[in-house]
Design an enzyme around this catalytic site. Structure first.
Site, mmCIF file in Angstrom:
data_model
loop_
_atom_site.group_PDB
_atom_site.id
_atom_site.type_symbol
_atom_site.label_atom_id
_atom_site.label_comp_id
_atom_site.label_asym_id
_atom_site.label_seq_id
_atom_site.Cartn_x
_atom_site.Cartn_y
_atom_site.Cartn_z
ATOM 1 N N PRO A 201 -11.804 -32.592 -44.743
ATOM 2 C CA PRO A 201 -13.232 -32.634 -45.083
ATOM 3 C C PRO A 201 -13.617 -31.733 -46.258
ATOM 4 O O PRO A 201 -13.175 -30.582 -46.368
ATOM 5 C CB PRO A 201 -13.898 -32.180 -43.790
ATOM 6 N N CYS A 202 -14.479 -32.293 -47.110
ATOM 7 C CA CYS A 202 -14.897 -31.613 -48.339
ATOM 8 C C CYS A 202 -16.104 -30.689 -48.199
ATOM 9 O O CYS A 202 -16.225 -29.732 -48.970
ATOM 10 C CB CYS A 202 -15.223 -32.654 -49.415
ATOM 11 N N PRO A 203 -17.062 -30.948 -47.269
ATOM 12 C CA PRO A 203 -18.292 -30.154 -47.251
ATOM 13 C C PRO A 203 -18.115 -28.634 -47.218
ATOM 14 O O PRO A 203 -18.924 -27.916 -47.802
ATOM 15 C CB PRO A 203 -19.009 -30.660 -45.987
#
Length: 437
Positions: A92-94
């Site tokens: 995940p990037c967030p």
């Protein structure tokens, strides 16, 4: 799984696989999936359908696509895939995104450190993890160093590289921060892929699709769209329907003749105004994301009423040509076919000297002591600033010697599989599932 890996048959396990951008690129590079894990059911269905087709075309066994939280041992167990050639994924990037709060290891969605520990159990020949450009920033220098140090403990040489999708034939500004780790045996044969000489424009990439329904303005539009696109934004389920990003991105789209306020069902028809600024279809977005040309066919099942889900799958993907380029470089190293450069991970620009000095010292040390340990390369204010960054991802204990503060590096707060980590509670309440993208 059998614990041996042939250098002629390269196998892959992919985590956080999405709809298959990285999967396709790795397949084209010569890797064959034994397992792919994805949380989103729509994306997993797309991945299963396409991987099954590729396997059928080659007369190979259909790979398993497991649906669920990649860190849930009831979904899969990394130790059962010991000896796979490659562990790959787009965690995940967030936690690292410039568009977010950049909470790093304090963000319950962070799985980067967990992926490193999965590699510890699997002992693959190589690891490929990709994320957003934000992870390359000074804010995460300590985080990156902790990853590099952990890989070194596990017997790998690792390094990072910021790659631009536009340098690999993708008509889009899409920087991705890539980590490649290889066992010592293979690392000397690895070299980062070189950019392709030509940059493709949006107009050249989409002309045939824009003209498909007889729009008379397609050629004029194509000439106007004479540059690469802004970054395609996939978004997450908590947001509304599909569009091409925030206000600034929409202005950039408008400058090349595209209406970014939504996704069209079809290309403009023969009666559409010549000077129209058309919306893109999902097929067009997929092409801008790199699903273009022979071998890059991919069935997203873009059915009526599923336009938003399809767009998110495409928009959140790793461009297949970039994955292919990195995959080929890794495959070359694993087959020991490359020139022995010998320098992978030797002098990374993404290291953190302050983190390493604190870790190597082990006890409490002052700013003056760190300054001396670093050979005077950083000013006191620079060191203090780096420590403030470190405090966001690590426990930093502070003690005073008189009026002088001293610092000791403590635990990394990143989720690595700890049973008492806050991530478990967040995921149990479904708080996390709607936020992961």
């Amino acid at each position: 799984m059998d614990g041996t890996t042939s250098t002629t048959e390269l196998t892959a396990v992919e985590i956080c696989a999405g709809a298959g951008g990285q999967s396709l690129g790795l397949h084209l590079a010569g890797f064959r999936h034994t397992l792919a894990v994805e949380l989103d059911r729509d994306a997993a269905e797309t991945l299963q359908r396409n991987l099954a087709r590729l396997a059928s075309d080659e007369g190979q066994p259909e790979p398993v696509v497991a649906v669920g939280d990649v860190a849930d041992e009831s979904v899969w167990q990394p130790a059962e895939y010991k000896g796979v050639s490659l562990l790959a994924g787009g965690v995940p990037c967030p936690p690292f995104s410039i568009a977010g709060k950049q909470l790093g290891s304090s963000d319950e969605r962070d799985l980067f450190a967990w992926a490193v520990e999965a590699a510890a159990q699997m002992q693959p020949d190589a690891v490929l993890l990709e994320n957003v450009r934000g992870l390359s920033m000074p804010r995460f220098a300590g985080y990156r160093q902790a990853v590099l140090d952990r890989f070194a403990e596990l017997g790998y040489r690792a390094d990072w590289r910021l790659l631009e999708a536009k340098d690999f034939g993708v008509p889009q500004l899409r920087p991705r921060f890539i980590l490649v780790a290889l066992r010592e045996e293979f690392a000397p044969y690895f070299a980062w892929p070189e950019p392709t000489p030509a940059v493709q424009t949006v107009g050249a990439a989409l002309y045939d699709l824009m003209a498909a329904n007889g729009w008379k303005g397609a050629e004029t539009w194509s000439k106007r769209a004479d540059r690469v696109a802004p970054t395609i934004v996939g978004g997450s389920k908590k947001h509304g329907g599909p569009d091409l990003g925030p206000t600034r991105a929409k202005r950039e789209w408008r400058s090349i003749g595209v209406d970014g306020l939504g996704i069209a069902d079809a290309a403009p028809g023969p009666d559409a105004p010549v000077g129209l600024a058309p919306k893109l279809t999902n097929e067009m977005v997929a092409r801008i994301q790199g699903w273009a040309g022979p071998g890059y066919e991919w069935d997203f099942g873009d059915r009526k009423g599923h336009k938003t889900a399809t767009y998110r799958q495409i928009g959140n993907a790793f461009p297949p040509p970039v994955a292919r380029a990195v995959g080929l470089a890794i495959a070359t190293a694993l087959r020991k076919e490359g020139r022995r450069a010998g320098d992978h991970g030797g002098d990374s620009k993404y290291r953190d000297e302050v983190y390493r000095a604190l870790r190597e010292h082990g006890g409490f040390i002052s700013i003056a002591g760190l300054h001396k340990a670093l050979g005077g390369g950083l000013s006191d204010s620079d060191i203090e600033h780096r420590i403030e960054f470190l405090r966001q991802d690590f426990e930093i204990e502070v003690r005073r010697r008189g009026k002088v503060p001293t610092y000791r590096l403590g635990e990394w707060r990143a989720f690595r599989g700890q049973e008492d980590h806050a991530r478990h509670a967040a995921f149990a309440t479904d708080k996390l599932r709607s936020k992961i993208s």
